[in-house]
Design an enzyme around this catalytic site. Sequence first.
Site, short mmCIF file in Angstrom:
data_model
loop_
_atom_site.label_atom_id
_atom_site.label_comp_id
_atom_site.label_asym_id
_atom_site.label_seq_id
_atom_site.Cartn_x
_atom_site.Cartn_y
_atom_site.Cartn_z
N CYS A 152 0.48 7.25 -41.48
CA CYS A 152 1.77 6.57 -41.55
C CYS A 152 2.82 7.52 -42.10
O CYS A 152 3.94 7.59 -41.61
CB CYS A 152 1.67 5.31 -42.41
SG CYS A 152 1.07 5.62 -44.09
N CYS A 209 0.84 -1.20 0.00
CA CYS A 209 0.00 0.00 0.00
C CYS A 209 0.88 1.25 0.00
O CYS A 209 1.67 1.47 0.89
CB CYS A 209 -0.92 -0.01 1.21
SG CYS A 209 -2.09 1.37 1.16
#
Lengths: 449, 429
Positions: B351, B137
């Site tokens: 692209c 934690c």
Amino acid sequence: MTMQSDVAAGRLSPDEYRRNFDLDATPPLTGRQAVIEANRCYFCYDAPCVEACPTGIDIPGFIRGIATGNVKGAAVTILEENVMGGMCARVCPTEILCEGACVRMAQEEKPVAIGLLQRFATDALFEAGGQPFARQPSTGRRVAVVGAGPAGLSCAHRLAMFGHEVTVFEARPKAGGLNEYGIAAYKAVGGFAQAEVDFILALGGISIEHKALGRDVSLGELRREYDAVFLGLGHNAVNALNVAGEDLSGIFDAVDFIARLRQEPDKSRLPIGRKVVVIGGGNTAIDAATQARRLGAEDVTMVYRRGPETMSATWAEVEWAQTNGVKIKHWAQPRRAIGHGGRVMEMEFEYTRLDDGGRLVGTGETFTILCDQVFKAIGQRFVPSPFDAAAGEVLELSREGRILVNEDRETSLKGVYAGGDCVPGADLTVSAVQDGKLAAHAIDRALRA
Amino acid sequence: MASIASSFIGIKSPNPFWLASAPPTDKEVNVVRAFRAGWGGVVWKTLGEDPPIVNVSSRYGAYSYQGARVAGLNNIELITDRPLEVNLREITAVKKQFPDRAMIVSLMVPCEEESWKRILGRVEETGADGIELNFGCPHGMSERGMGSAVGQVPEYVEMVTRWCKQHSRMPVIVKLTPNITNILGPARAAKRGGADAVSLINTIQSIMSVDLDLMAPTPTVDGKGTHGGYCGPAVKPIAMRMVAEIARDPECAGMAISGIGGVSTWRDAAEFMALGAGTVQVCTAAMTHGFRIVEDMADGLANWMEEKGHATLRSFQGAAIPNFVHWEDLNLNYKIIAEIDQDLCIKCGKCHIVCEDTSHQAIGALRVEGQRRYEVIDAECVGCNLCMHVCPVDGCITMVEHKTGLPPITWKEHPNNPMRRPLEATPAE
Ligand SMILES: Cc1cc2nc3c(=O)[nH]c(=O)nc-3n(C[C@H](O)[C@H](O)[C@H](O)COP(=O)(O)OP(=O)(O)OC[C@H]3O[C@@H](n4cnc5c(N)ncnc54)[C@H](O)[C@@H]3O)c2cc1C
Ligand SMILES: Cc1cc2nc3c(=O)[nH]c(=O)nc-3n(C[C@H](O)[C@H](O)[C@H](O)COP(=O)(O)O)c2cc1C
Ligand code: SF4
């Protein structure tokens, strides 16, 4: 068969009128829907949608603004290229423009909802109020713009931004052109047309004079008194059917019917026939037919003389009319209107086909449609009536009678520019805005030269 | 039919899908609903010593990405805020009602042997199958010397693990914190302390967003915020790397792994298991969709195993580990080149612009008879995959192997490497 014409107002409940005319045909996007839709945009390089927009809005650019929460920036990106981006977002046939070119159309037939996103951004800016544009220092030059339609107002706004003083001459009581008098009610609800006019005028530098060219002022005067003139006259005439019985009562020009409808705040006061025939295959025919249905007409039949492929209404508009219960008949032309007691009762049509030479011909067979009202929507025209030929106000016209212009939207008369429906090209709000903008740039260049 | 039954450090469950220690496993009512929905096991929300901690109001922050609601979640909650007695009673009852499901109890008490000894005895009485030590934690508890404050110090990890093995007969799982530079430190320490398994990752320290009006990190509590623990789909890549690192480590050999972090689907689970996990634990996906997602996880995993011919989980567990190598073991003579399927191309130009602006100028933007056309310039392409990743059309850009005709060579043998091991066959320079 009873020979009783049935035309009545108040066919519907108040709630039905409200639903039919005061609500958006396509509801706007919520904030989250807009972000999700904006993220469907691929942010293309050399985006085909930009090329397909007549005003060349940087579409991927503004959509990215919505995606990142920069909605104001998105709106300004739109309005910089198209000051009527708000109206265009509502009325553009996006299916044949930006959205038709969207790469997602090629990919999956589901284009990015560019129109709705454009509306989201511009609505947010209008709601927030304020004027994102500023005027350059005054040039002291004065330009006359005739017609306060999309073409004229677009031109005026850009000229005012450049620092010129603009006077707009408008024949009708309200500015906005067909945005105010023509566009279907459910496409521009909530008084949007006037809100947009107010937004444009709020820039400053534009004054409107309610005068008509050819009646109150002449082109010669304008040329003498102003440094340049822009003509955004739209269409000023309607094609006639030229058939027997055309002057019977109950037969109207569709554009007049629509203009009256747009100007009537209480739609329950508008009389409409139980059976309506609309003649024509374009957007005006679609809008007249659909709005007739929405006023409570029981049977509305649109009759077009050719096949579905050549209708100038887009598939989306045809679908919209059909969803609204309009029946569409192809391959038939009007032969005569048959009346009783001076009122139209029936319309007679002749079937048509293409002959071997590809010409449209009647087959000789006929049919009739019972009707209480007929709306004619077979095209509008420009006639050069506002010009005084004797005074040398002669502009070169195209074969179909429109004002010829060059790439800068300049006419054959030096210093006189024109754009919108009165010049050749597509009759669309967005094209008119682009014409006005291009002319403003050319006028500015000329005035500074 | 493929079996997805799981046996993990002796703990049996009908499937490898466990709910991680978190709000979904906080109370009897949640866990009963989870078991009815089909979850194979749970790690009960972390227990501590009484008096229970107190939580704040406003507890979760969500990372919303491109309109998707919860790409990542963070929380500033602590361990259970209910009395120990109540939790233990409920654990006992649920385990009795669902004897076939795995019941693991997560624990976090001060770093003292007595504290651990005390609580272990009481947990054992519930009939639970095992314990998980919450060394992860990252907020609230670590400031008190617990949670990740322990998990970040290998010596403490080893010590506490040893205590637990000494004072309990239950199998011990050590839950690791990712808030550390080398995950092998605490993992090896757990092994030395005798841990049966490690589970990872716990949440990552994070600031979810800044409220630019309040000028405070979110989630805000009365105008202020604190760092919280990050989890959900966004953390999966980080979690998988850490799992794989442990799975291939010879010193950790023999220690089981329960994979946690962003598991939302059967495919995520299969990926974690291919990297060596025996079970997976889920929190955020359940918190965003409810417990029913386990149905498709179980069904999807079984169908995939059937299709691939894996009869049991063991048949593919860790199968990707031999192929998870160090960079210096990759073949430098292997070459791929982008190939654009022009029939699939939708002309978005992405692209081109990414390669042009940010990579190797290897995709030309052409107009052929007015039509857009994007073409790879083979000689310039370095095979980086960028264009393939940004291309919105599946299968339009593929990376195709380009035979170099050269024998495989790694960095270890490469002439550019000043510290290379000379290859026998390399001629003298
Ligand atoms: C019924 C209908 C529906 C339509 N729906 C759509 C749609 O959904 N989407 C779309 O993109 N397009 C639509 N259009 C087309 C679009 O409205 C026009 O293309 C556009 O309005 C043209 O702009 P404009 O400025 O050239 O002309 P107009 O909008 O016609 O404006 C011309 C202005 O000039 C004024 N004027 C004319 N003569 C004079 C004179 N002599 N002196 C002073 N002022 C004068 C007129 O009063 C008018 O205000 C529709 C058209 C019609 C008729
Ligand atoms: C609200 C919340 C509370 C949590 N509480 C605990 C806890 O008490 N003990 C613990 O070991 N982990 C706790 N975690 C971490 C989860 O068990 C898990 O390790 C982490 O969320 C990563 O898995 P996921 O990506 O599936 O959510 C908590 C997580 C969340 C979101
Ligand atoms: S793989 Fe990389 S270098 Fe090759 S074309 Fe694509 S983006 Fe360019």
